[in-house]
Design an enzyme around this catalytic site. Sequence first.
Site, PDB file in Angstrom:
ATOM      1  N   TRP A 109      22.020 -50.191  -7.531  1.00 35.17           N
ATOM      2  CA  TRP A 109      23.207 -50.971  -7.895  1.00 35.17           C
ATOM      3  C   TRP A 109      24.355 -50.751  -6.926  1.00 35.17           C
ATOM      4  CZ3 TRP A 109      20.558 -47.667 -11.141  1.00 35.17           C
ATOM      5  CH2 TRP A 109      21.046 -46.356 -11.215  1.00 35.17           C
ATOM      6  N   ARG A 110      24.138 -49.906  -5.933  1.00 37.37           N
ATOM      7  CA  ARG A 110      25.167 -49.744  -4.905  1.00 37.37           C
ATOM      8  C   ARG A 110      24.887 -50.625  -3.705  1.00 37.37           C
ATOM      9  NH1 ARG A 110      26.031 -43.152  -5.167  1.00 37.37           N
ATOM     10  NH2 ARG A 110      27.117 -43.138  -7.172  1.00 37.37           N
TER      11      ARG A 110
ATOM     12  N   GLU B 144      25.817 -50.006 -15.502  1.00 35.54           N
ATOM     13  CA  GLU B 144      26.687 -49.125 -16.280  1.00 35.54           C
ATOM     14  C   GLU B 144      26.207 -49.001 -17.724  1.00 35.54           C
ATOM     15  OE1 GLU B 144      28.765 -47.070 -15.340  1.00 35.54           O
ATOM     16  OE2 GLU B 144      28.982 -47.720 -13.275  1.00 35.54           O
TER      17      GLU B 144
ATOM     18  N   LEU C  46      13.727 -46.886 -23.193  1.00 37.94           N
ATOM     19  CA  LEU C  46      14.975 -46.391 -22.606  1.00 37.94           C
ATOM     20  C   LEU C  46      15.882 -45.756 -23.655  1.00 37.94           C
ATOM     21  CD1 LEU C  46      16.420 -46.152 -19.911  1.00 37.94           C
ATOM     22  CD2 LEU C  46      17.420 -48.408 -20.287  1.00 37.94           C
ATOM     23  N   GLY C  47      15.734 -46.169 -24.911  1.00 39.89           N
ATOM     24  CA  GLY C  47      16.547 -45.580 -25.969  1.00 39.89           C
ATOM     25  C   GLY C  47      17.873 -46.295 -26.173  1.00 39.89           C
TER      26      GLY C  47
ATOM     27  N   TYR D 147      35.105 -46.550 -20.929  1.00 38.17           N
ATOM     28  CA  TYR D 147      34.550 -46.111 -19.659  1.00 38.17           C
ATOM     29  C   TYR D 147      33.889 -47.268 -18.910  1.00 38.17           C
ATOM     30  CZ  TYR D 147      31.185 -44.863 -16.263  1.00 38.17           C
ATOM     31  OH  TYR D 147      30.469 -44.867 -15.109  1.00 38.17           O
TER      32      TYR D 147
ATOM     33  N   ASP E  81      34.036 -40.532 -16.863  1.00 37.20           N
ATOM     34  CA  ASP E  81      32.757 -40.299 -17.536  1.00 37.20           C
ATOM     35  C   ASP E  81      32.523 -38.794 -17.665  1.00 37.20           C
ATOM     36  OD1 ASP E  81      32.143 -39.561 -14.935  1.00 37.20           O
ATOM     37  OD2 ASP E  81      30.047 -40.086 -15.209  1.00 37.20           O
TER      38      ASP E  81
ATOM     39  N   CYS F 258      39.345 -26.180  -5.234  1.00 41.51           N
ATOM     40  CA  CYS F 258      38.949 -25.984  -6.635  1.00 41.51           C
ATOM     41  C   CYS F 258      39.594 -24.721  -7.221  1.00 41.51           C
ATOM     42  CB  CYS F 258      37.428 -25.886  -6.734  1.00 41.51           C
ATOM     43  SG  CYS F 258      36.833 -25.760  -8.433  1.00 41.51           S
TER      44      CYS F 258
END
Length: 351
Positions: free
Chosen positions: A22-23, A35, A78-79, A118, A136, A206
Amino acid sequence: MGRGLAADLLGWFAQSGRDLPWRRTADPYAIWVSEVMLQQTRVETAVPYYERFMERFPDLRSLAAASQEEVLLLWEGLGYYSRARHLHQAANQVVGRLGGRIPESQDRLQELPGVGRYTAAAIVAIAFRQDTLALDGNLRRVLVRLFDIHLDPRSPDGERELERRAAAILPRGKASEFNQGLMDLGALICTPRRPACSVCPLARHCLARRRGTQELLPVRAPRAPLPERVAVAAVWQENGKVLLRRNPSRGLLAGLWGFPGGLLAEGEDERVGLRRLIEQQLEIQIRVGDPLPRLKHSYSHFRVNLQPYTCQSAGRRLRERAGTRWVELKGLGQLPMGKLDRQLAERLAAG
DNA sequence: AATTCGTGGGT
DNA sequence: TACCCAAGAAT
């Protein structure tokens, strides 16, 4: 004097970001489908489903024109099947009421079924290049570590703090790469357990790593103990056919086909409960035969034992009852079923 | 606010 | 084994 946090992230993403199907597109519909499939689902699991789905439904109109059953069939295994129903409904809404144009604002997108905060944010950031944070699970974990935030990132307080801190570093015009870069970082480097700080491109930014708290974050509210439930199901065969019934429109595996049965009452005997459920659901009298080997499957919030039984009918009324079908074992592929039921059905079909 | 909804993989 | 958690949404 090194680069800023966002610059380091974007550089790493350009170099080391994942190459995902999807990119390779800027199609908002494709981003939308991805998504939805990725909700609570790992990338590796979603990829083959995405490929098949986009091949069969390459655009919004082809999806809207399809039957819900066919959409569910592609979703099988897939659920979270309400995702498929909602996506199909939403496609019909966009085609029927919005002239086929996918809304370009987060608020309008969020009005569509199955599109929450989201998903709407991700679509506008990735497909429409708006400067929106797509918060997310990955971003929550990465950001609480980066900023050493000791709040539950899913709580209202934690979420507000995350959005405030993220807004300060969101690079203008690059929210798509920023969001997806943090997602890849969370999936590949800043993992839930044992984050690979030694190879993290953001290590020098960080705070958690500087203070050694990265393994302690994110902090989590204690979870309620999982309820335990037991389900039973009957595998009922006659003349090379098996009896399936459509599940109720609400609850577990809603709207899918499966074997007769369901949840037992607290402490109820499995044979007694199975017989009760079948007689309720099919409005017949049955005799329960010998049990087949037990299947066990663990769901996220409870535990299910599938206990297949051979059963015998007390009459012919079953064939006339709506919501049930005797299915040739070879024809099982035409009905959308839950993963476990499908596996059992395939096992039967194989003999 | 707390639950429910699937499945698979990791530890 | 038992538990955790994963590109959340709906109720």
